[in-house]
Design an enzyme around this catalytic site. Sequence first.
Site, PDB file in Angstrom:
ATOM      1  N   ASP A 105       0.774  -1.139  -0.071  1.00 41.25           N
ATOM      2  CA  ASP A 105      -0.093  -0.098  -0.088  1.00 41.25           C
ATOM      3  C   ASP A 105       1.121   1.335   0.026  1.00 41.25           C
ATOM      4  OD1 ASP A 105      -3.083   0.931   0.431  1.00 41.25           O
ATOM      5  OD2 ASP A 105      -1.983   1.977   1.957  1.00 41.25           O
ATOM      6  N   TYR A 232      -1.796  11.215   1.945  1.00 43.86           N
ATOM      7  CA  TYR A 232      -2.552  11.638   0.828  1.00 43.86           C
ATOM      8  C   TYR A 232      -2.474  13.311   0.582  1.00 43.86           C
ATOM      9  CZ  TYR A 232      -4.549   6.904   1.590  1.00 43.86           C
ATOM     10  OH  TYR A 232      -4.540   5.531   1.538  1.00 43.86           O
ATOM     11  N   HIS A 297      -6.910  -6.428  -0.772  1.00 44.12           N
ATOM     12  CA  HIS A 297      -6.162  -5.638  -0.711  1.00 44.12           C
ATOM     13  C   HIS A 297      -4.970  -5.889   0.115  1.00 44.12           C
ATOM     14  CE1 HIS A 297      -4.270  -1.570  -1.023  1.00 44.12           C
ATOM     15  NE2 HIS A 297      -4.355  -1.266   0.293  1.00 44.12           N
TER      16      HIS A 297
END
Length: 331
Positions: A105, A232, A297
């Site tokens: 990730d 982010y 994921h």
Amino acid sequence: MAAVRHRQLEANGITMHVAEAGPVNASAPAVLFVHGFPELWYSWRHQMGYLAARGYRCVAPDLRGYGGTTAPPEPNSYTVFHIVGDIVALLDALHLPQVFVVGHDWGAIVSWNLCLLRPDRVRALVNLSVAFMPRRPGVKPLEYFRAAYGDEYYVCRFQEPGLEAEFATFDLKSFFTLALTLRATGSSAMDLRKMQTYSKQMVLPSWLSEEDVSYLASVYSKTGFAGGVNYYRCLDLNWELMAPWTGAKVQVPTKFIVGDGDLAYHHPGVKRYIHKGGFKRDVPMLEEVVVIKGAGHFIQQERAQEISEHIHDYIKKFEACGLPPLRVSKL
């Protein structure tokens, strides 16, 4: 799970919490595990136990902003240069000139950039979930995600100041159960508003225990989510800062693993990039791509044994041939 040792180390101006397992002697090959969002060092517990039992020194920090590691309040303190700087300083503090690196990730993104900026510190790379994303001069990351999924996509919503307060409205054990087990792709991924109204009874899968979600909830109840969200918020800033590395290639031996149900595998253009030559062009030393059917994921937890074996099968071959020559990053 192997016995895990915990300590705090000063690195790059912050204090980092580090979990370690396996031998500590200088001759033991070292593996650095780099976690993603919303995770901690704990995501690697299975792989640490597996590799420690086979003689590897396993090192898994909480990254900047997570768990027991310092969380600077400024969003701009979470660029890839900060995070890669933390990792290099951590390796120096541990007297590890070169390591195997395993990322997932956001940890995969950090690991790709570690290989771009300091390939001399990486013996070989195994990355999970997120393929290398070459810098596209004409398209900023947020433009890409908005065009693909709209302004309500979680990556776009995370840009909103104070958004992290929404996590406080959750029962955190329920949140982590949903976050780790719900299969969502496209605009529905990590949709906090939908997750808040989710009413179906959640049953933990066999690979996730009550102890696991309780640990994550306990840590995040103390730290909050701002640190992870700030990664982010630096997406476009990273794009600006990485301009000198436009067109640079990852020159490190690499294996890539992804589940065919992973949201990152279904981003527009990603499958074509991985399988039609783009990935190999940008990562010339890419040796293997593994797509695991039915996996999602959080693959290192969901398919713990399989992923541990994949990692070991790849890195053990470097033991037979000794240390490769140090590589110097070139623009």
